[in-house]
Design an enzyme around this catalytic site. Structure first.
Site, PDB file in Angstrom:
ATOM      1  N   HIS A 104      -3.287   4.417  -2.626  1.00  0.00           N
ATOM      2  CA  HIS A 104      -4.108   3.188  -1.289  1.00  0.00           C
ATOM      3  C   HIS A 104      -4.010   1.752  -1.117  1.00  0.00           C
ATOM      4  O   HIS A 104      -3.641   1.287  -0.549  1.00  0.00           O
ATOM      5  CB  HIS A 104      -5.323   4.347  -0.584  1.00  0.00           C
ATOM      6  CG  HIS A 104      -5.228   5.179  -0.203  1.00  0.00           C
ATOM      7  ND1 HIS A 104      -5.563   5.866   1.437  1.00  0.00           N
ATOM      8  CD2 HIS A 104      -4.528   6.070  -0.739  1.00  0.00           C
ATOM      9  CE1 HIS A 104      -5.784   6.614   1.278  1.00  0.00           C
ATOM     10  NE2 HIS A 104      -5.291   7.151   0.139  1.00  0.00           N
ATOM     11  N   ASP A 127      -8.247   0.630   5.205  1.00  0.00           N
ATOM     12  CA  ASP A 127      -7.894   2.323   5.458  1.00  0.00           C
ATOM     13  C   ASP A 127      -8.456   2.688   6.079  1.00  0.00           C
ATOM     14  O   ASP A 127      -9.985   2.926   6.487  1.00  0.00           O
ATOM     15  CB  ASP A 127      -7.892   2.469   3.445  1.00  0.00           C
ATOM     16  CG  ASP A 127      -7.424   3.272   3.027  1.00  0.00           C
ATOM     17  OD1 ASP A 127      -8.063   4.599   3.408  1.00  0.00           O
ATOM     18  OD2 ASP A 127      -6.440   3.683   2.655  1.00  0.00           O
TER      19      ASP A 127
END
Length: 482
Positions: free
Chosen positions: A20, A125
């Site tokens: 990520h 995110d």
């Protein structure tokens, strides 16, 4: 557009795992290259990883990217060990949810930053659903970053809307994904418990995601893909499913030279020059690259089957096995490493994946189908041998093998939590390797992969689809702040 957007300030909030963080940092670099003031919010132990990647950026037009640290919750509040601020330092893969839960405690210090710095936008995110409410408190638009494909975004949405897996009588019976471009078939075994049952352990997390995702609370989404790669699914996501998104990838292409590509993520445990020098001695399209990402775990029995399959195929290979608890040969057949000297390069740890995939000697990639790896293979023009395990990886496999037709599956049937939950035998691996490198369809797959690689590079060039989408997004965010 550099310097025109200097008054625009964007916060980037990546989740604390390499899969990520890496694309989120690449994305921040893209915005910064357009003159946007960018700040990456992270925790103290993750800041050096991000800082190293940014320091190697050679584009002198990029304004300095700021890194702002917020304190990670203490062990009393999280139950995690001291200094555990990243998936790499988790006691076990089963603790991943604990990291997600702990991250919720970052909300208060994050809001303090919003209060004092008042950015024009937050790109967070999707593992931070609370960031939507935090941004809304200050009238700041929040963009989601999922880090997955349009194909998977559509499939996830449809699975939760229509629950088609309930219409079959057994786990192994196939069903067609409804209201979805193309006739894509899945099995209930491949869907994943957390989608089907609102797995108790993830139940509250999914509820938060649904609330954040619904009722137009999220302004839109940035997607690490390019329109030409999966245009039917991008259109379906925006037009049929009512989403608002901007494909601005492949994000990895913002890294132009070897040093930038090497410094993404952890420090490689093998010198990139040594690795590339080894590849330089091999013929074009002859080497199999095997890597299952930064989170996935395979049992020793499965590693043994992979070793036997590679040996039986007769192909040269680079195999990233990660760090083993024991440095003995119990996980591979006896004498395997000695027999493979010169023919196989085994890397125990982190590898410079983008550099490896871009080398002309690489002819196939055995991958878990994580989206970063999948898109990096597409960008490098390398056909894939698909070995999905968890997350959205079974959807990515369908995209690669049935839609793009640039790969073949090894036959994994069952979804598992951060691990392979089925035992693929050596002969299936041997067969897949030979199909991609030597079979009658190998040349056709390779040609398709090279064509997509060219499309990917054109997309991020000035005037390309991703570059134009990025410009449009920046312009829209600028108009919101006036």
């Amino acid at each position: 557009m550099a310097n025109k957007n200097g008054s625009l300030h964007i916060f980037f909030l990546p989740f604390m795992t390499h899969g990520h963080m890496i694309p989120c940092v690449d994305m921040a670099k893209l915005f910064a290259a357009k003159g946007v003031r960018t700040t990456i919010i992270t925790t103290p132990l993750n800041a050096p990883i991000i800082s190293k990647a940014i320091e190697k950026t050679k584009n002198h037009q990029i304004k300095e990217i700021q890194i702002q640290s917020i304190k990670f919750p203490n062990t009393i509040d999280t139950g995690l060990p001291e200094g555990c601020e990243h998936s790499d330092s988790l006691p076990s893969p089963d603790s991943f949810l604990d990291l997600i839960i702990a991250a919720k405690l970052l909300q208060e210090p994050f809001e303090q930053l919003l209060l004092h710095q008042r950015p024009n936008c937050v790109i967070a995110d999707w593992f931070f659903p609370w960031a939507t409410d935090s941004a809304a408190k200050f009238g700041i638009p929040r963009l989601d970053f999922h880090g997955i494909s349009f194909f998977s975004l559509c499939a996830y949405k449809i699975m939760r809307l229509y629950e088609p897996y309930k219409n079959v009588s057994s786990d192994s019976e196939s069903f067609v994904i409804p209201n979805f471009p193309g006739e894509i078939k899945m099995k209930r075994l491949q869907v994943g418990e957390f989608v089907m049952k609102d797995d108790v352990s993830y139940c509250n997390f999914w509820k938060e995601l649904k609330v954040s995702d619904g009722e137009g609370k999220v302004y839109g989404e940035v997607v690490n893909s390019f329109y030409e790669l999966e245009k039917d699914y991008a259109d379906h996501y925006n037009n049929e499913l009512g989403r608002k998104s901007w494909p601005i990838g492949p994000l990895s292409l913002c890294n132009k030279d070897k040093e930038e590509k090497t410094c993404r993520g952890k420090e490689a445990c093998i010198d990139e020059h040594e690795c590339l020098k080894w590849l330089d001695t091999k013929k074009g399209n002859s080497v199999v690259y095997v890597c299952f990402g930064s989170l996935m775990n395979l049992p020793d029995s499965q590693l043994g089957e992979i070793a036997m399959g590679l040996e039986a195929s007769g192909q040269e290979f680079i195999w990233v096995v990660g760090k083993r608890k024991e440095d003995k040969e119990e996980w591979v057949p006896q004498g395997f490493e000695k027999r493979m000297e010169g023919k196989g390069l085994i890397i125990r740890g982190w590898a410079p994946q983008v550099l490896i995939l871009e080398h002309q000697a690489i002819g196939a990639f055995v991958t878990h189908c994580g989206w970063n790896s999948t898109l990096e293979a597409v960008t490098a023009g390398v056909p894939m041998i698909t070995f999905p395990m968890s997350g959205e990886q079974f959807y990515n496999e369908k995209l690669v093998t049935e839609v793009l037709k640039i790969g073949v599956p090894v036959g994994v049937e069952k979804w598992g939590k951060l691990s392979a939950d089925s035992n693929v035998k050596w002969d299936a691996i041997e067969k897949a390797v030979k199909m991609v490198l030597k079979g009658k369809e190998a040349k056709e797959m390779r040609n398709k992969a090279k064509l997509l690689a060219n499309m990917a590079r054109r997309a991020v060039e000035e005037g390309g689809s991703s570059d134009s989408n990025l410009n449009a997004l920046i312009q829209e965010l600028g108009s919101l702040s006036r």
